[in-house]
Design a protein around this motif. Structure first.
Motif, PDB file in Angstrom:
ATOM      1  N   VAL A  17       0.835  -1.202   0.000  1.00 18.60           N
ATOM      2  CA  VAL A  17       0.000   0.000   0.000  1.00 18.60           C
ATOM      3  C   VAL A  17       0.869   1.250   0.000  1.00 18.60           C
ATOM      4  O   VAL A  17       0.601   2.209  -0.733  1.00 18.60           O
ATOM      5  CB  VAL A  17      -0.961  -0.014   1.206  1.00 18.60           C
ATOM      6  N   ARG A  18       1.935   1.252   0.795  1.00 16.29           N
ATOM      7  CA  ARG A  18       2.834   2.413   0.810  1.00 16.29           C
ATOM      8  C   ARG A  18       3.503   2.607  -0.543  1.00 16.29           C
ATOM      9  O   ARG A  18       3.627   3.731  -1.026  1.00 16.29           O
ATOM     10  CB  ARG A  18       3.873   2.260   1.921  1.00 16.29           C
ATOM     11  N   GLU A  19       3.933   1.521  -1.172  1.00 17.94           N
ATOM     12  CA  GLU A  19       4.579   1.636  -2.489  1.00 17.94           C
ATOM     13  C   GLU A  19       3.588   2.139  -3.531  1.00 17.94           C
ATOM     14  O   GLU A  19       3.930   2.980  -4.357  1.00 17.94           O
ATOM     15  CB  GLU A  19       5.179   0.298  -2.919  1.00 17.94           C
ATOM     16  N   GLU A  20       2.362   1.643  -3.496  1.00 16.56           N
ATOM     17  CA  GLU A  20       1.347   2.127  -4.432  1.00 16.56           C
ATOM     18  C   GLU A  20       1.102   3.618  -4.231  1.00 16.56           C
ATOM     19  O   GLU A  20       0.921   4.354  -5.199  1.00 16.56           O
ATOM     20  CB  GLU A  20       0.046   1.339  -4.250  1.00 16.56           C
ATOM     21  N   GLY A  21       1.121   4.062  -2.995  1.00 17.18           N
ATOM     22  CA  GLY A  21       0.956   5.490  -2.708  1.00 17.18           C
ATOM     23  C   GLY A  21       2.105   6.311  -3.265  1.00 17.18           C
ATOM     24  O   GLY A  21       1.908   7.405  -3.796  1.00 17.18           O
ATOM     25  N   ARG A  22       3.326   5.780  -3.165  1.00 11.02           N
ATOM     26  CA  ARG A  22       4.479   6.484  -3.724  1.00 11.02           C
ATOM     27  C   ARG A  22       4.366   6.606  -5.246  1.00 11.02           C
ATOM     28  O   ARG A  22       4.635   7.652  -5.824  1.00 11.02           O
ATOM     29  CB  ARG A  22       5.772   5.772  -3.363  1.00 11.02           C
ATOM     30  N   VAL A  23       3.991   5.510  -5.895  1.00 10.31           N
ATOM     31  CA  VAL A  23       3.842   5.511  -7.358  1.00 10.31           C
ATOM     32  C   VAL A  23       2.751   6.496  -7.762  1.00 10.31           C
ATOM     33  O   VAL A  23       2.929   7.293  -8.687  1.00 10.31           O
ATOM     34  CB  VAL A  23       3.543   4.095  -7.891  1.00 10.31           C
ATOM     35  N   GLU A  24       1.634   6.457  -7.060  1.00 13.58           N
ATOM     36  CA  GLU A  24       0.536   7.373  -7.365  1.00 13.58           C
ATOM     37  C   GLU A  24       0.988   8.825  -7.209  1.00 13.58           C
ATOM     38  O   GLU A  24       0.676   9.674  -8.035  1.00 13.58           O
ATOM     39  CB  GLU A  24      -0.638   7.079  -6.437  1.00 13.58           C
TER      40      GLU A  24
END
Length: 81
Positions: A17-24
């Protein structure tokens, strides 16, 4: 840090979830930058083109558009070439 809290932060789902937030965040910032460049250069960007950029979730495509924005004479030039 207590074990339960550490487990939460190290949990694979939390990491994803944190990585997806960074990508977003990177995508959103790239889109905003792509729109800022023509504005800084005094080139107006109409609502439809602004929406097209903001709706794009492809970092590579946004990079291409941002590079084109540096030399474009019109906002429409971002999408051609």
């Amino acid at each position: 840090m207590p074990r339960r809290i550490r487990y939460f932060f190290d949990n694979p789902v939390a990491l994803q979830v944190r990585e997806e937030g960074r990508v977003e965040g990177r995508i959103e910032e790239r889109a905003r930058m792509t729109l800022r460049i023509p504005e800084w250069r005094g080139i107006p960007v109409c609502f439809a083109l602004r929406e097209r950029v903001l709706d794009c979730w492809d970092l590579d495509r946004l990079e291409i558009w941002a590079r084109r924005a540096v030399t474009a004479e019109r906002a429409e030039d971002l999408f051609s070439g």
